[in-house]
Structure formats: structure tokens, C-alpha cells
Write an enzyme that holds these catalytic residues in place. Sequence first.
Site, PDB file in Angstrom:
ATOM      1  N   ASP A 218      71.601  53.208  25.245  1.00  0.00           N
ATOM      2  CA  ASP A 218      71.036  54.561  25.165  1.00  0.00           C
ATOM      3  C   ASP A 218      71.975  55.624  25.728  1.00  0.00           C
ATOM      4  O   ASP A 218      71.590  56.418  26.606  1.00  0.00           O
ATOM      5  CB  ASP A 218      69.700  54.615  25.915  1.00  0.00           C
ATOM      6  CG  ASP A 218      68.723  53.541  25.486  1.00  0.00           C
ATOM      7  OD1 ASP A 218      68.582  53.345  24.270  1.00  0.00           O
ATOM      8  OD2 ASP A 218      68.119  52.896  26.366  1.00  0.00           O
TER       9      ASP A 218
ATOM     10  N   GLU B 156      62.583  57.744  16.951  1.00  0.00           N
ATOM     11  CA  GLU B 156      62.721  57.632  18.394  1.00  0.00           C
ATOM     12  C   GLU B 156      63.943  58.443  18.801  1.00  0.00           C
ATOM     13  O   GLU B 156      64.710  58.902  17.958  1.00  0.00           O
ATOM     14  CB  GLU B 156      62.906  56.171  18.837  1.00  0.00           C
ATOM     15  CG  GLU B 156      61.676  55.315  18.740  1.00  0.00           C
ATOM     16  CD  GLU B 156      61.890  53.934  19.333  1.00  0.00           C
ATOM     17  OE1 GLU B 156      63.018  53.628  19.767  1.00  0.00           O
ATOM     18  OE2 GLU B 156      60.922  53.150  19.342  1.00  0.00           O
TER      19      GLU B 156
END
Length: 334
Positions: free
Chosen positions: A49, A225
Amino acid sequence: MVKANTPGIIASILAISACVACAPTAIDKNTSATQGNPLQMGDNLRVADPSAYVWGDGKMYVYTSHDLECQEDFWMKDWYAFSSTDLKNWETHGPLLSVNDLTWADNYAWAPDAAYKNGKYYLIFPAGTGHKDRVNPENSTKWMGIGIAESDSPTGPFKDMIGAPLWRTPYANDPSLFIDDDGQAYLYTHAKDHDYHVIKMADDMRSTAGELTKMDMGGYEPKMEGPWVFKRGDWYYYTMPENNRILTYYMAKSPTGPWEYKGEIMGQENNSNNHHSIVEYQGQWFLFYHRWLDINSACGRQRHVAAEYLYFNDDGTIQSIERTEKGVSNFSER
């Protein structure tokens, strides 16, 4: 706080389901160290991430989540940062913050973001409590919220100054914090029943101003997302993992839209999730993202950060990108 307590057989099912859902590609363990991708970040750290920024000292900083080895269902506990000047050699910083430092959450230290404003550095992060029961969803107690921490340094340590999430409803994660040229900070998130929403941050960066506002996405709103918002020239870009897999984007003349869908930046890889950031460094644009790779792991494929060069067309649209082993390893030679 609700503590996760899972019987052994269900724990095994959860761990297996998490890996099977990813179904990613393996990489040659004997050659991975010589490749540009994945980036060599930390000693035996599994990080994902990536949120990339360039601060006033001229270094590239990448803020990440931290996957525990063979973790259960993304139970994660802290956040890291890495800095570099050549995008090949990375210095490790952290943990920057841990769920142990929070009074309102004890798990799910997922995808963070960062910002600089008012002479302070900010780490905005999701965290939560409870347990997502994948076998019997009606028994799930999992909740997640968005927190924000401050530091005088880009490498922390960061402190949760408000001791609470920015809000409790709706359930939310994957924050993207964008500060416009006029200093106004905008927060975009992945939230329950509130995707494609934005909310302004107060000037002190310790609270929000107003309500979550639904943006005009031009009529196309797929499952998503991890939004990432940035500006280049007169254009604002809203980018995301569409269906949690394919990196796609919109463009607008305002940070709140209306947005026009433009299509794919990077395709999916073996039906595994992705999470990314886009940043300019020394006149070159880059895409940071993660891949699921089997590199010296006791439990198979894990997430690893990678990077590629990113290019724009004359009209501002983004050229599609392929995953490469070389990545940006020759950046210092360019």
C-alpha cells in the site's frame, strides 16, 4: 475494545482464503535481489500500500502498511516509511506508529497516506477492532475508522493527537489525503455505502469540516478501493483499483469533480488486489504499487512494493503501464 478470538480451524480457513483470493505470481527467489522490482525495502519486511511523496529535503518518501509474516486475514499492527534519493537504495524508518499507541483501535493497520501542512507532517491511517467472520458473516464484529497523527519529522514518530477516529460512521478505510494549491486539504476514502465521496479537512488537520459529499463521477461507479488523488498542471486525477484489481482513473478541473472516466493505467495480475500512488520526482512521474510474490516466505506469496515510470500524453491522459522486473532501477543513471 473487541478482541479477535478465532478457533484454530477457522483461523486456518481464513489464512488459506486470503492467499487463495490473491492467486498472485511467484518470482525466482535466486534472482529477486538483483531486480529493480520489487523494491528492496527493509530487512525481511513485508510492506504494501505505498503512498509516495517528495518533501522539502528532496528525498522520495514512501509510507506503507506492514504485513506480518503469515498473518491472519490482514491483521496488521503498524506503519513504516522508507526514503531514498536514487529509488534503489532505501532507508527504513519506523515503525512510525502502532495500534498499540491508539486508544480506539487494536488491529487492521491498513493502507496509510501522508501530508505536510502548517509546518507539520501528518500520517492518516485506517485502524479498527473486532473480527470479520468469513465463515459466518452474520457473526462479524469488525469495524474500521480513519485516524490522523502528527509529527515534526517526515519519519516520525507520529502521535495520535485527537485520540479518536475522525468519525465512527460510516465504517471507512483506505484514506487519500490531497492538499490543493490553496492549502485546502481534501480526504477521500473507501467507505461503507460512501465510495466516491469527499470531505474537507479543517485547517488544523485534526478534524473534518462539513459532511462527506458524493462526487459526480460521470455515471460510472464500479466497485473500488484505495483512491489516490493528485494534480498535474490544470488537471486533477482521481485514480483507484477498480474492482480492487485494475488501476483506472478519472480527470477533472476541480478536486471535487465532476469527474470524467478515462480508463486503465495498469491491468490486474492474477486476480490479486493492488494499491498505488502516483508522484513526480526530479521531473519524472512514477507509479508505486504492490505485487503478490513468493520471495523467501514460509507461507507463500506475500505483498511487496514495486515501481514503474509513468508517462502522460499531450492531452493529459495517462499512458498504460506494464509491470516490469527492471522497474526504476536505472533512475540514477538517467
